[in-house]
Every structure is written in C-alpha cells, then in structure tokens.
Write a protein that holds these residues in place. Structure first.
Motif, mmCIF file in Angstrom:
data_model
loop_
_atom_site.group_PDB
_atom_site.id
_atom_site.type_symbol
_atom_site.label_atom_id
_atom_site.label_comp_id
_atom_site.label_asym_id
_atom_site.label_seq_id
_atom_site.Cartn_x
_atom_site.Cartn_y
_atom_site.Cartn_z
ATOM 1 N N SER A 451 -1.220 2.722 -3.884
ATOM 2 C CA SER A 451 -2.441 2.480 -3.113
ATOM 3 C C SER A 451 -2.938 1.059 -3.321
ATOM 4 C CB SER A 451 -3.534 3.483 -3.529
ATOM 5 O OG SER A 451 -4.725 3.246 -2.823
ATOM 6 N N ARG A 452 -2.893 0.585 -4.568
ATOM 7 C CA ARG A 452 -3.322 -0.794 -4.846
ATOM 8 C C ARG A 452 -2.424 -1.792 -4.115
ATOM 9 N NH1 ARG A 452 -6.559 -1.776 -9.346
ATOM 10 N NH2 ARG A 452 -6.384 -3.930 -8.623
ATOM 11 N N THR A 453 -1.134 -1.523 -4.115
ATOM 12 C CA THR A 453 -0.191 -2.403 -3.419
ATOM 13 C C THR A 453 -0.475 -2.424 -1.917
ATOM 14 O OG1 THR A 453 1.514 -1.945 -5.067
ATOM 15 C CG2 THR A 453 2.253 -2.838 -2.946
ATOM 16 N N SER A 454 -0.815 -1.262 -1.361
ATOM 17 C CA SER A 454 -1.116 -1.182 0.075
ATOM 18 C C SER A 454 -2.366 -1.973 0.416
ATOM 19 C CB SER A 454 -1.289 0.284 0.493
ATOM 20 O OG SER A 454 -0.107 1.013 0.281
ATOM 21 N N ILE A 455 -3.335 -1.984 -0.474
ATOM 22 C CA ILE A 455 -4.542 -2.780 -0.241
ATOM 23 C C ILE A 455 -4.187 -4.260 -0.241
ATOM 24 C CG2 ILE A 455 -6.735 -3.487 -1.293
ATOM 25 C CD1 ILE A 455 -7.109 -0.578 -2.146
#
Length: 598
Positions: A451-455
């Motif tokens: 999720s952090r990478t997607s942000i």
C-alpha cells in the motif's frame, strides 16, 4: 413448649392472711429449671431468646404481663413485654419504679400488693402483684425481668426462686447471643469491606484486552477470596506495550491493597518512559516502605516492541514461557532478580533478557496458583501438565483456523485446569496472561508495504485495496490504521477517517497532544463539533501549550457562538506561549471582529 402439668393457683384468705393455693410442686420446679436451661441453650439470636422468655413466663407463672427491661444509654428500656399497658411503658432511670429499684439494689423482690407502695408504679397501672429480679452476668447487671399480676398476693417465694434461676440462665444466654450476633455483624462488615475491595480491584484489573499491533491477549484472573494478591496489567505506549504480572505474599485485604499501589506505580513508570530495570527499581523502592511487616511481592515485566522483539526482567517470579510456533514447543526465559520489598532494589540487580516473536508465537505469564494447586488426592499440579495443555490448545486452535485467538487458548487451558483440580479447595489466587502474535502478521505487514508503495506510485485506488486487505488480515496493525485514516481524510471521508484514527488511539495507547489534535480535527471537518471539542480539550490536558489545539478549540466555540469562551481559550494560550504570533493574531481578530481567519 413446657410439658409440666400443674393445677391453677388462686389466692385465698386463711386466718386473716392471704395465701396461694395450687401452683408448682417441688418436682415441677426441678423439671422447669432443667427445661429452661435447655431451651435457652439452643437459641442464637436476641429476638428468639426474648420471645422464648415471655412464653416460658406466661406458662409457668400464669402471668397477666411480663416486662423485660435492658440497660441502654443510662436508662432501663422496655425491650419486650406481653402486652402494652395504659399508660404505656416508658424508660426508667436507675431507682425509679419497682424495676428501677431492683436494678439499683441488684436485689430480687416480691411486692405482694403494690397499693401499699403506689410510688413504684405510674398512675393508672393495673398491676398489683409483681416479682422483679435483676439479670446479672458476673459483675455486670444487664437489666431486669418483672412478672406481673392484677391480683394481689398472687406470687410466693417458690416463684421468686424460679424467676431468679431463669434470669441467671437468661444472662448467660444473652451474653452468648450478643457474642454470636457481634461476630455475625463483624463478619457482615468484613464481607462488605471485601466486596468494596473487590470492586476497587475490578477497576484496576481488566479482562478486556484489545489487540496491539498484531499481538492478541488472553487472560484469566481468579482470587482465592473476594480480593486478590495477584495483579496484572497491559500498558500501551506508542511503539511498545508493557506487560506486568505481580504476586503479593499472603492473601486477603492487605495483599490486595498492595496491588493497588503496584498498579499506580507501574503506570507512572511506564508513562515516564522508564526502561524495565528502572521500573523494577522504582517499584521496589517506592512500595517497600509501605508494605506490611513480612510482606513482599514477585514481579515479571515484559515489553514487546512494534518490530515484534521483546525484553523481560524478573523479580523472583516464575520463568516466562515462550511458545515457538516453528518448533511447536516452549522455551523458558528467566533472569536473576530477587523479590521486591525484601531489601533495597537496584536496577543493576534486574538484568534484561531479549527475544523475538514470530507469527504464531506466544508468551505466557502466570502465578504459582496455577502450578501449585493440589488435586483431589492432594498432589501438586506442577509445571508439565499446564504446559502440555497449552501446547494442545495452541495446536487445536491452529487446526480449527482460529490460530490467533489467544482468548480461546487461555480458556481451554483453564478448563483443563479446573477439571483436573475439581473438588479440591483453592490454595492460592490464580492468574494467567497470554500474548500471541497473529500467525497472519507477515502477510498483513506485506500488504501494508504494498500500500505504501502504491501511494508512492500515485495509485491511491490500489493503496486502498492493499490497506483494506491488511486490515482484514490484522485489524490492530498500527501503521496501517494511521495510513487508512490519512487516505480517507484526503478523500474527505471524515467518518471513516475518524473511525480508523480512533481505533489507532485505542490500540496503540498513544496519548500525545498531537494525536488528540489530529482526531479533533477530523471530527471538526466532519461537522461533529462536540466530539471535536472533547479531543482538543484532551490534547490541551496533555500539553496546555499546544497552540494548534487552542486555535481549533476557539474555532469550535465561535462556531457555537460562544465568543466569551473562545476569548478565554485564546488568552490562556497566549499566556502559555507569549511569543506565538499566530495566537496573538487570532486573539486580536476575535477581540475586534469575533472571527478567526481560515
């Protein structure tokens, strides 16, 4: 009732004198005296004793009335009688009336005709013949008994003899009954005190332990009596959670009072950010002077960090059990450290042990009431059986798909324990505290990283998907809760943002001015001004100089047209931070125009 038969007595004139015909024979007297002793010996309360006294007097002496008076607060008070008189009976001073005279002189008397001594009765009383005797217990006079007849010359010396014997038996019985009732009353007060103590302990010992960052808790707490010398606590503070288990020597109220002191001292130490050896030193040194003579306590403290590592210190307590899921077996973790309260405590005496938890691992803390309890045959349970039961419960949970439900594992352990010791009296307080890592923790952590990478890749939809999946896998993952709150805040979904942020506060135990400000701001954006005010006030209670919360609280009051309160808040904030230009400008705006700029 008495089963002695006798003829009815009557008063006749013989050669110019009054005499009684009929009544009791010598054998009747012996039977009656034995029966009185037996009857009074079987009574355990005052009311029943007094009722039996009246019944015996009525049957033996053919009375028109009986009056029992006891000495209370410098007066002879009529506590029981057959029937009320006209005028009604009243309290008497010592020496007043025939009862008062007998009390004062401590001498039994027969008054054959009260018309010859009218000063001994109140005007209008119908009693003409009476026997009145003192109730004496050793050197103390407790009161008097009077049997009364509306016929003069009705009683004779035989009646006096029996009534004196009855009064002696009554004195013994009354003393015993008062002792029994005093003990019952004392026990009642003790029970009430214990119940109150139990309620106090219930406020500091809670079985409601929500998960923290993937760590799930189970606990069992059973005092041997109303109150317990065992105590446990789980204190959350941001990036770590600290577990304490303590066992005070002895039982009952004195041990329970020590647990209350341990509770407040432990929480104070954690809130101040102390390390584990420092906490042990502080607990020992602050509580030792307050301990009852000969009292001490063992303690074990475990701190789990947000990277799933942990540290432990021990003060004479049982070894910490670490269940390693990979091996399906337990390791025992221990450090040197003497119990607290025996001698001076120094942090150097309590070295730390360190470890790392993996998904599915669990830590088990317990008091000796678990392992030292005896079964029906008097055999001590020992260490091996509870460990085996824990292992079986853990494997059963894993096979059932509820592998991370620490509460079920703890419950299964206690059910096996209770079944094994069924029928045996409890020998000690019993406490178990279990902390277990969700077996799916790694999967939840990986979803959070995605999720952090997607942000970072500016793909908010994918970020929402990964974070939601991580939440479903492990709802208490702290970083993920914050991320969800921020993402919903950016989407202006303030209800969802406040939900996840509230869950973060409850799970993490964070009590910073900043986190309460953030929550208040989310409520304000969502239109819930009342909830926003509550959080801004909470923020200022942590740090009264937190200017952002002062500004937002003033804004809330202005929104409710409470300008006076807004001014008060801003003036207080300016006093706390006189160099803050933003606060001074806000105060000037409200004073002049009654508004705050956006």
């Amino acid at each position: 009732m008495i089963e002695v038969k006798y003829g009815k007595r009557k008063v006749v004139s013989f050669r110019g004198n009054k005499m009684v015909v009929g009544g009791l024979t010598a054998k009747n007297k012996i039977d009656i005296l034995l029966y009185i002793s037996k009857e009074f010996a079987n009574i355990s309360n005052q009311s029943e004793l007094f009722d039996r006294l009246l019944a015996l007097c009525q049957e033996i002496f053919e009375v028109d009335n009986v009056t029992l008076r006891l000495w209370e607060n410098e007066l002879l008070r009529p506590v029981r009688f057959l029937k009320e008189t006209s005028p009604p009976r009243r309290d008497l001073h010592s020496g007043e009336g025939f009862s008062g005279r007998v009390f004062e002189e401590r001498q039994a008397t027969i008054i054959a005709d009260l018309r010859s001594e009218p000063e001994l009765i109140d005007e209008g009383e119908s009693t003409l013949c009476t026997i009145c005797v003192p109730i004496l217990y050793k050197e103390n006079i407790l009161g008097v008994i009077a049997i009364e007849k509306d016929i003069p010359y009705f009683y004779k010396e035989d009646d006096l003899e029996i009534l004196e014997a009855m009064a002696s038996q009554l004195a013994l019985a009354l003393n015993e009954v008062r002792l029994i009732e005093g003990l019952i009353e004392a026990q009642k007060r003790i029970d009430e005190d214990l119940k109150m103590g139990r309620n106090v302990q219930a406020q500091i010992v809670t079985a409601d332990l929500p998960p923290w960052n993937g760590i799930h808790f189970g606990c069992y707490y059973e005092p041997m009596v109303e109150v317990s010398g065992d105590y446990f606590d789980v204190m959350r503070r941001g990036p770590s959670t600290t577990l304490l288990l303590a066992d005070v020597s002895g039982h009952g109220v004195s041990a329970a009072l020590v647990t209350v002191t341990i509770h407040h001292e432990f929480r104070r130490c954690v809130e101040q950010g102390m390390g584990l050896p420092e906490i042990m030193e502080a607990l020992g040194e602050s509580i030792r002077p307050k301990l009852p003579e000969g009292t001490y306590f063992t303690a074990q403290i475990v701190r789990v960090y947000n990277d799933q590592t942990y540290s432990m210190v021990n003060a004479g307590h049982h070894r910490l059990l670490h269940y390693v899921a990979e091996d399906a077996d337990f390791r025992q973790i221990d450090t040197a450290g003497i119990p607290l309260g025996i001698m001076e405590s120094r942090r150097a005496d309590y070295p730390e042990a360190f470890g790392r938890l993996a998904p599915g691992d669990m830590l088990v803390m317990y008091t000796d009431g678990l392992t030292e309890q005896r079964d029906r045959e008097g055999r001590e349970l020992g260490y091996e059986k509870p460990v085996a039961w824990l292992r079986e419960a853990r494997l059963a949970a894993q096979q059932s798909g509820a592998a991370y439900d620490a509460r079920d594992i703890c419950r299964a352990l206690i059910e096996r324990w209770k079944d094994h010791v069924k029928g045996a009296p409890r020998g000690d307080d019993v406490t178990v505290l279990l902390a277990m890592v969700n077996p799916g923790y790694n999967e939840a952590a990986e979803l959070f990283r995605k999720s952090r990478t997607s942000i970072a890749q500016k793909n908010p939809h994918r970020a929402f998907t990964y974070s939601t999946q991580a939440y479903q896998q492990e709802p208490s993952l702290l970083d993920n809760l914050l991320l969800l709150a921020r993402m919903y805040y950016r989407e202006a979904d303030y209800n969802s943002a406040s939900r996840y942020l509230r869950e973060y506060v409850e799970s993490s135990g964070e009590r910073s001015a900043q986190i309460f400000f953030m929550l208040g701001n989310v409520y304000y954006k969502g239109g819930d001004v009342a909830a926003a005010k509550r959080e801004f006030k909470q923020s200022l209670s942590v740090d009264f100089a937190y200017s952002d919360s002062s500004l937002m609280l003033a804004r809330c009051y202005l929104k409710e047209s409470q300008n006076a309160k807004a001014l008060k808040i801003l003036r207080q904030a300016c006093k706390a931070a006189p160099a803050n230009e933003q606060l001074r400008a806000a105060l000037a705006n409200v004073e002049k125009r009654g508004v705050l700029s956006a």
